[in-house]
Enzyme design. Structure first.
Site, short mmCIF file in Angstrom:
data_model
loop_
_atom_site.label_atom_id
_atom_site.label_comp_id
_atom_site.label_asym_id
_atom_site.label_seq_id
_atom_site.Cartn_x
_atom_site.Cartn_y
_atom_site.Cartn_z
N ASN A 10 -3.11 6.46 0.13
CA ASN A 10 -3.25 5.75 1.40
C ASN A 10 -2.61 6.63 2.47
O ASN A 10 -1.40 6.71 2.56
CB ASN A 10 -2.56 4.39 1.31
N LYS A 12 -2.54 6.25 5.58
CA LYS A 12 -2.02 5.51 6.74
C LYS A 12 -2.50 6.19 8.04
O LYS A 12 -3.61 6.70 8.08
CB LYS A 12 -0.51 5.36 6.64
N HIS A 99 -2.96 -4.85 3.08
CA HIS A 99 -1.73 -4.06 3.00
C HIS A 99 -0.63 -4.75 3.81
O HIS A 99 -0.91 -5.34 4.85
CB HIS A 99 -1.98 -2.64 3.52
N GLU A 101 1.44 -3.65 5.80
CA GLU A 101 1.51 -3.20 7.20
C GLU A 101 0.43 -3.88 8.04
O GLU A 101 0.64 -4.15 9.23
CB GLU A 101 1.40 -1.67 7.26
N GLU A 171 2.73 -3.92 -4.24
CA GLU A 171 3.58 -3.07 -3.40
C GLU A 171 4.72 -3.89 -2.82
O GLU A 171 4.55 -4.55 -1.78
CB GLU A 171 2.76 -2.48 -2.24
N GLY A 177 8.02 3.35 1.61
CA GLY A 177 8.59 4.33 2.52
C GLY A 177 10.10 4.38 2.54
O GLY A 177 10.70 4.98 3.44
N SER A 217 7.01 4.08 -2.67
CA SER A 217 7.85 5.25 -2.96
C SER A 217 7.51 5.92 -4.30
O SER A 217 8.40 6.40 -5.01
CB SER A 217 9.34 4.87 -2.91
P1 13P Z 1 4.95 5.09 0.25
O1 13P Z 1 4.39 5.75 -0.98
O2 13P Z 1 5.07 6.01 1.42
O3 13P Z 1 6.19 4.32 -0.05
O4 13P Z 1 3.85 4.01 0.73
C1 13P Z 1 3.33 3.11 -0.20
C2 13P Z 1 2.19 2.41 0.40
O5 13P Z 1 2.34 1.61 1.32
C3 13P Z 1 0.85 2.72 -0.11
O6 13P Z 1 -0.10 1.83 0.36
#
Ligand code: 13P
Length: 256
Positions: A10, A12, A99, A101, A171, A177, A217
């Site tokens: 992903n 982002k 997601h 976010e 997740e 992150g 992560s």
């Molecule tokens: P990270 O791997 O940066 O923690 O992000 C995970 C994520 O949100 C994947 O969709």
């Protein structure tokens, strides 16, 4: 394990269309030896999908293409939104839905997640449905019930065949992150609950075939531990998917 492992990146809100071509080609070169064993998917921003799709087609790369979101309406006066048909037309295979976010910054709810899941399936793409608890929910000891509720609402009203082909990503929000992760056993417990919830809704065959990814992560150093767990079928990778070599190392760790 009968389920084919999957590692999805992903991206982002990173990478321009030109940068996407370079990253797709770099990843493809590094994972060339595991195509048949691990499904590799990249999910760039909307503006990169055309260039990524073109390079995947022209270079004949066995790489799945995913979008990071979609709107659930067919078409209409929805400024700024992207319809499922537009993604399908670019040969998008997967769409990340719900997601955390999107839920936090753009107002997605379990109800809109459900509408998006149905819209994606209608256009013959596969949703990667995200779920996961906040730190407050975890500290209250309510993780399993919370995630079960997200799955029950987000996946309501599908037919069993469609449910069997779904991908779900667990997740935990506090792991995204942050460099913090649950233990592999702890992550597996929640993934097992997700599988059981799908089983209760759509029957044992759907539970057996739905793929459940862990995300939050995931790095080359810890990926193998998660992939060693029986109910974890791969990973949804954020930050580490922006670096071809890190992403490729995670893909290789998923090799059965
Ligand atoms: P990270 O791997 O940066 O923690 O992000 C995970 C994520 O949100 C994947 O969709």
């Amino acid at each position: 394990m009968a389920r084919r492992p999957m590692v999805a990146g992903n991206w982002k809100m990173y990478k321009t269309a030109g940068e996407a071509v370079v990253l797709v080609q770099d990843v493809a070169e590094l994972v060339d030896d595991v195509w048949d064993k691990v499904e590799v998917v990249v999910c760039p921003p909307f503006t990169d999908l055309k260039s990524a799709s073109t390079v995947i087609e022209l270079d004949k790369l066995t790489m799945g293409l995913g979008a990071q979101d979609v709107f659930y309406e067919e078409e209409g006066a929805f400024t700024g939104a992207i319809a499922p048909r537009m993604l399908a037309d670019l040969r998008v295979d997967y769409v990340i839905v719900g997601h955390s976010e999107r839920r936090e910054y753009f107002g997605d709810t379990d109800e809109t997640v459900n509408l998006k899941v149905k819209a994606v399936l209608k256009h013959r793409m596969t949703p990667i449905v995200c779920c996961g608890e906040s730190l407050a929910v975890r500290d209250a000891g309510e993780t399993e019930g919370f995630v079960r509720g997200q799955i029950a609402a987000g996946l309501a009203g599908l037919d069993a065949d469609a449910a069997a082909k779904l991908v779900v990503a667990y997740e935990p929000i506090w792991a995204i992150g942050t460099g913090r992760t649950p233990t592999p056993e702890g992550a597996n417990d929640v993934c097992r609950t997700i599988r059981a919830t799908v089983g209760a809704m759509y029957g044992p065959p759907a539970a057996m075939s739905v793929r459940v990814l862990y995300g939050g992560s995931v790095k080359p150093e810890n990926a193998g531990m998660f992939f060693g767990e029986p109910d974890i079928d791969g990973a949804l990778v954020g930050g580490a998917s922006l670096d071809a070599s890190s992403f490729s190392d995670i893909v290789h760790a998923a090799r059965p």
